[in-house]
Design a protein around this motif. Sequence first.
Motif, short mmCIF file in Angstrom:
data_model
loop_
_atom_site.label_atom_id
_atom_site.label_comp_id
_atom_site.label_asym_id
_atom_site.label_seq_id
_atom_site.Cartn_x
_atom_site.Cartn_y
_atom_site.Cartn_z
N ILE A 105 0.23 -1.51 -0.04
CA ILE A 105 0.56 0.13 -0.16
C ILE A 105 0.39 1.10 -0.32
O ILE A 105 0.47 2.34 -0.43
N ARG A 106 2.23 1.21 0.96
CA ARG A 106 2.47 2.33 0.84
C ARG A 106 3.22 2.80 -0.27
O ARG A 106 3.68 3.62 -0.67
N GLY A 107 4.09 1.13 -0.99
CA GLY A 107 4.64 1.32 -2.72
C GLY A 107 3.22 2.19 -3.79
O GLY A 107 4.03 3.01 -4.67
N ARG A 108 2.02 1.99 -2.90
CA ARG A 108 1.22 2.57 -4.47
C ARG A 108 1.08 4.07 -3.79
O ARG A 108 0.05 4.41 -5.01
N LEU A 109 1.18 4.58 -3.15
CA LEU A 109 0.67 5.90 -2.87
C LEU A 109 1.01 6.96 -3.49
O LEU A 109 2.47 6.47 -4.59
N GLU A 110 0.42 7.73 -4.22
CA GLU A 110 0.96 8.90 -5.34
C GLU A 110 2.49 9.97 -5.23
O GLU A 110 2.63 9.84 -6.37
N THR A 111 2.95 9.71 -4.00
CA THR A 111 3.25 11.40 -3.94
C THR A 111 4.54 10.35 -2.46
O THR A 111 4.11 9.77 -1.96
N ASP A 112 5.58 11.34 -2.68
CA ASP A 112 7.37 10.94 -0.88
C ASP A 112 6.36 11.00 -0.71
O ASP A 112 6.43 11.20 0.52
N GLU A 113 5.46 12.45 -0.91
CA GLU A 113 4.71 13.74 0.57
C GLU A 113 3.74 12.46 1.61
O GLU A 113 4.12 12.55 2.16
N LEU A 114 3.30 11.41 0.43
CA LEU A 114 2.29 10.91 1.46
C LEU A 114 3.09 9.78 1.96
O LEU A 114 2.97 9.15 3.05
N ARG A 115 4.53 9.13 1.35
CA ARG A 115 5.29 8.11 1.72
C ARG A 115 5.34 8.39 2.52
O ARG A 115 5.35 7.24 3.64
N THR A 116 6.34 9.56 3.19
CA THR A 116 7.31 9.37 4.03
C THR A 116 7.17 10.77 5.13
O THR A 116 7.93 11.11 5.69
N GLY A 118 7.42 14.68 6.34
CA GLY A 118 8.64 15.49 6.28
C GLY A 118 8.34 16.87 5.94
O GLY A 118 9.40 17.71 5.62
N THR A 119 7.32 17.35 5.03
CA THR A 119 7.15 17.96 4.42
C THR A 119 6.73 18.92 5.50
O THR A 119 5.36 18.57 6.64
N SER A 120 6.10 20.80 4.91
CA SER A 120 5.30 21.43 5.94
C SER A 120 3.73 20.82 5.79
O SER A 120 3.24 21.36 6.97
N SER A 121 3.24 20.51 4.36
CA SER A 121 1.98 20.37 4.85
C SER A 121 2.01 19.28 5.20
O SER A 121 0.28 18.93 6.01
N ILE A 122 2.55 18.01 5.19
CA ILE A 122 2.50 16.08 5.48
C ILE A 122 3.39 16.52 6.31
O ILE A 122 5.01 16.10 6.22
#
Length: 182
Positions: A105-116, A118-122
């Motif tokens: 499931i983690r590999g199927r997420l669309e962006t690195d932001e969702l996977r890992t 560490g950004t200001s949004s996520i």
Amino acid sequence: MSWHVNSPVKRAAQGRVAPARSGFPDRAGALRPRRTPGSSLKNESGQAAVEFALVVPLLLLVIIAILHFGKVMNYWLDLNHVASEGARKAAVNHFSTDAGYETYIRGRLETDELRTGGTSSIPSPATIAVCLPEGSDVGDPVTVQVAVDYSLPFIGATVPLRGTATMRLEQPADYAGGGACT
């Protein structure tokens, strides 16, 4: 500024009818402003620039809000889509461990932001839960939930985004179904 009534047409010297001198067609009896010689519009100079300066920040705020709303909707749709894919894999007992489903499931997420994260949004990565609320027999439901917290800029509020999918098991489950689905 004084006002006067224009006549619809002016007579030419030879008796012919000539149109009014302005570039726009006149109507009979239309009131038109008349400038007196020496008058100017000095008191209105720069008015458009001031109005533009007042409107631009609000316009930019609306544009940024629309962009972030689109980003949130995209992430929410992605989370639902990935949860549905994971629920289908779990319903047919594709992997033998919970970690196998989480990796898929983690590999199927669309962006690195969702996977890992560490950004200001996520700030943190998505959490994945595969749940067997009624057991692991054929016909029992399996629920997959993928969740992430989205931090709205300028406001500081956090919006929880959650994608959930439930399907019926087609084969007995070999995995434990860890995680907490709400």
